[in-house]
Design an enzyme around this catalytic site. Sequence first.
Site, PDB file in Angstrom:
ATOM      1  N   ASP A 116       0.865  -1.170   0.000  1.00  0.00           N
ATOM      2  CA  ASP A 116       0.000   0.000   0.000  1.00  0.00           C
ATOM      3  C   ASP A 116       0.912   1.234   0.000  1.00  0.00           C
ATOM      4  O   ASP A 116       2.128   1.131   0.223  1.00  0.00           O
ATOM      5  CB  ASP A 116      -0.891  -0.043   1.251  1.00  0.00           C
ATOM      6  CG  ASP A 116      -1.787   1.172   1.373  1.00  0.00           C
ATOM      7  OD1 ASP A 116      -2.429   1.528   0.369  1.00  0.00           O
ATOM      8  OD2 ASP A 116      -1.827   1.772   2.460  1.00  0.00           O
ATOM      9  N   ASP A 163      -0.227   5.233   1.009  1.00  0.00           N
ATOM     10  CA  ASP A 163      -0.450   6.174   2.113  1.00  0.00           C
ATOM     11  C   ASP A 163      -0.422   5.462   3.464  1.00  0.00           C
ATOM     12  O   ASP A 163      -1.166   4.511   3.696  1.00  0.00           O
ATOM     13  CB  ASP A 163      -1.805   6.869   1.952  1.00  0.00           C
ATOM     14  CG  ASP A 163      -1.817   7.832   0.774  1.00  0.00           C
ATOM     15  OD1 ASP A 163      -0.747   8.049   0.178  1.00  0.00           O
ATOM     16  OD2 ASP A 163      -2.897   8.366   0.453  1.00  0.00           O
TER      17      ASP A 163
END
Length: 274
Positions: free
Chosen positions: A9, A11
């Site tokens: 991922d 953020d």
Amino acid sequence: MTALILFTDLDGTLLNGESYAYDAALPVLQTLQQRGIPVIPVTSKTRAEVETLILQIGLTGPFVTENGSAIYIPRDTCPFALPEGEDDGPYRVVALGVIYVMARAGLKAIAQELGRPLKGFGDLSVEQVQQLTGLSADDAHQAKMREFTEPFLTPKNTPPEKLTAAVESMGFKVVVGDRFSHLIGGAAGKGVAVHQLVELYKPTFPAGEDIVTVGLGNSPNDIDMLENVDRAIVLPGTDGPHPQLSDRGWAIAPQPAPEGWAMAVNQVLAEFPD
């Protein structure tokens, strides 16, 4: 020998959750590149957002956008046989989700089912997205350039189970978040994208070589990815790991992103020396 594939991922995982800084991860990314280990962003971000970031950090492989709604494969640097899909610019695009207009229509139908308005990104101005997310004007504009999914403000005083039931009755999936939820197509998902990419990469490794998939995430919308890799690693925030990810038996990185990302990946690399 063991081949590694790393799914991450962005953020709050590779990027700091507040400043979006990533400098601490750059040396590790360089090591991964030198060892030929694929690093594949799997994110809720749009294509426009991911393109800007990978240009900055030097990634040239595939990436997954909008919570597993599409796989973008750069045709010129693709290490495997291109799968079926549509060509768009430099990419072969494998679409797993619905088109954006269908997601917008689905959100309206779900709002009617719940009997309350639901405000999606399509209802917000760039300035409003900025205020809600802390993004710059350019980044907020890119965040609104959606192709497959609709993020919306999570309705208050609506139990997550009720929201999920309404979404599924319309043939969609939802990732319920604290502030934003994401409406995605029923056949999409980060886990689906992970499995498709692993199958595409398999022929590029020597016959008989074990493949170990590693996934790094920090929030509930990463659960589908983390449940579908061999080694799941959770990045904590400043107050620790997200409650929905902290008690699943997954490894917890020692620090928030990006320092924690770098430390966790270095530990994996030490376990699987070149």
